[in-house]
Design a protein around this motif. Structure first.
Motif, PDB file in Angstrom:
ATOM      1  N   ALA A 282       0.825  -1.206   0.000  1.00 38.21           N
ATOM      2  CA  ALA A 282       0.000   0.000   0.000  1.00 38.21           C
ATOM      3  C   ALA A 282       0.864   1.262   0.000  1.00 38.21           C
ATOM      4  O   ALA A 282       0.550   2.237  -0.688  1.00 38.21           O
TER       5      ALA A 282
ATOM      6  N   SER B 153      -7.851  -0.635   6.469  1.00 37.12           N
ATOM      7  CA  SER B 153      -8.522  -1.931   6.633  1.00 37.12           C
ATOM      8  C   SER B 153      -7.744  -2.835   7.604  1.00 37.12           C
ATOM      9  O   SER B 153      -8.359  -3.677   8.274  1.00 37.12           O
TER      10      SER B 153
ATOM     11  N   TYR C 138       0.804   3.934  -2.935  1.00 41.33           N
ATOM     12  CA  TYR C 138       0.502   5.326  -2.601  1.00 41.33           C
ATOM     13  C   TYR C 138       1.590   6.246  -3.150  1.00 41.33           C
ATOM     14  O   TYR C 138       1.287   7.265  -3.768  1.00 41.33           O
TER      15      TYR C 138
ATOM     16  N   PHE D  11      -7.573   8.322  -7.134  1.00 43.52           N
ATOM     17  CA  PHE D  11      -8.359   7.224  -6.579  1.00 43.52           C
ATOM     18  C   PHE D  11      -7.496   6.008  -6.236  1.00 43.52           C
ATOM     19  O   PHE D  11      -7.804   5.276  -5.293  1.00 43.52           O
ATOM     20  N   VAL D  12      -6.418   5.793  -6.961  1.00 45.06           N
ATOM     21  CA  VAL D  12      -5.489   4.722  -6.593  1.00 45.06           C
ATOM     22  C   VAL D  12      -4.853   5.017  -5.239  1.00 45.06           C
ATOM     23  O   VAL D  12      -4.762   4.152  -4.374  1.00 45.06           O
ATOM     24  N   SER D  13      -4.444   6.274  -5.039  1.00 44.25           N
ATOM     25  CA  SER D  13      -3.855   6.628  -3.742  1.00 44.25           C
ATOM     26  C   SER D  13      -4.891   6.543  -2.625  1.00 44.25           C
ATOM     27  O   SER D  13      -4.576   6.127  -1.506  1.00 44.25           O
ATOM     28  N   LEU D  14      -6.122   6.910  -2.922  1.00 46.93           N
ATOM     29  CA  LEU D  14      -7.198   6.770  -1.935  1.00 46.93           C
ATOM     30  C   LEU D  14      -7.416   5.298  -1.594  1.00 46.93           C
ATOM     31  O   LEU D  14      -7.591   4.941  -0.416  1.00 46.93           O
ATOM     32  N   GLY D  15      -7.366   4.435  -2.598  1.00 51.02           N
ATOM     33  CA  GLY D  15      -7.495   2.995  -2.360  1.00 51.02           C
ATOM     34  C   GLY D  15      -6.372   2.465  -1.479  1.00 51.02           C
ATOM     35  O   GLY D  15      -6.603   1.617  -0.612  1.00 51.02           O
ATOM     36  N   ALA D  16      -5.161   2.981  -1.679  1.00 48.67           N
ATOM     37  CA  ALA D  16      -4.038   2.558  -0.834  1.00 48.67           C
ATOM     38  C   ALA D  16      -4.268   2.994   0.605  1.00 48.67           C
ATOM     39  O   ALA D  16      -3.977   2.236   1.549  1.00 48.67           O
ATOM     40  N   THR D  17      -4.793   4.184   0.791  1.00 47.50           N
ATOM     41  CA  THR D  17      -5.100   4.654   2.151  1.00 47.50           C
ATOM     42  C   THR D  17      -6.177   3.771   2.788  1.00 47.50           C
ATOM     43  O   THR D  17      -6.052   3.375   3.957  1.00 47.50           O
ATOM     44  N   LEU D  18      -7.182   3.432   2.034  1.00 40.86           N
ATOM     45  CA  LEU D  18      -8.236   2.566   2.559  1.00 40.86           C
ATOM     46  C   LEU D  18      -7.713   1.168   2.867  1.00 40.86           C
ATOM     47  O   LEU D  18      -8.138   0.547   3.856  1.00 40.86           O
ATOM     48  N   ALA D  19      -6.788   0.679   2.066  1.00 39.49           N
ATOM     49  CA  ALA D  19      -6.190  -0.640   2.333  1.00 39.49           C
ATOM     50  C   ALA D  19      -5.432  -0.614   3.658  1.00 39.49           C
ATOM     51  O   ALA D  19      -5.488  -1.571   4.431  1.00 39.49           O
TER      52      ALA D  19
END
Length: 130
Positions: free
Chosen positions: A87, A126, A91, A115-123
């Motif tokens: 992640a 999690s 990011y 949105f890819v960086s946002l997905g990394a933050t959400l990962a």
């Protein structure tokens, strides 16, 4: 590299993001005006790419405020979680792409990189919620 080393690289990338804009201001309006208080007319004298670079830098700072503490908390919670390194790498490169294409004026790729960086933050988050 570890997740925290990737975070350090991301912080460095974010800090360096101000340099192109500042250097362009020095070239355009001079060092004394760059170091002085901004004037209302200064924005008109800055090139469009430099204005976009400034916006990209501001966006990087805003997103780092969420990512950095999330990664540190997740690292403290689960230091061996393999998702953290992945992640953090994702990011870093997503933010690099975001900055470059934002400054270049490429809108769709810029949004996808965000949105890819946002997905990394959400990962990362999690791992704290699992």
């Amino acid at each position: 590299m570890t997740d925290l080393q990737w975070l350090a690289a991301t912080i460095l990338l974010t800090l360096l993001g101000a340099l192109p804009y500042v250097l362009q201001r020095i070239v355009t309006i001079g060092l004394p005006r760059t170091l002085g208080n901004p004037r209302a007319t200064d924005a008109a004298e800055v090139t469009p790419w430099a204005q976009r670079a400034r916006s990209a830098h501001a966006n990087a700072v805003e997103n780092l405020v969420a990512f950095a503490p999330a990664l540190i908390a997740a690292h403290l919670h689960s230091p061996q979680a393999p998702i953290l390194v992945t992640a953090a790498q994702v990011y870093f490169f997503a933010r690099l792409v975001h900055y470059l294409v934002y400054a270049a004026g490429v809108p769709v790729i810029r949004t996808l990189a965000y949105f890819v960086s946002l997905g990394a933050t959400l990962a990362v988050l999690s791992t704290l919620l699992a």
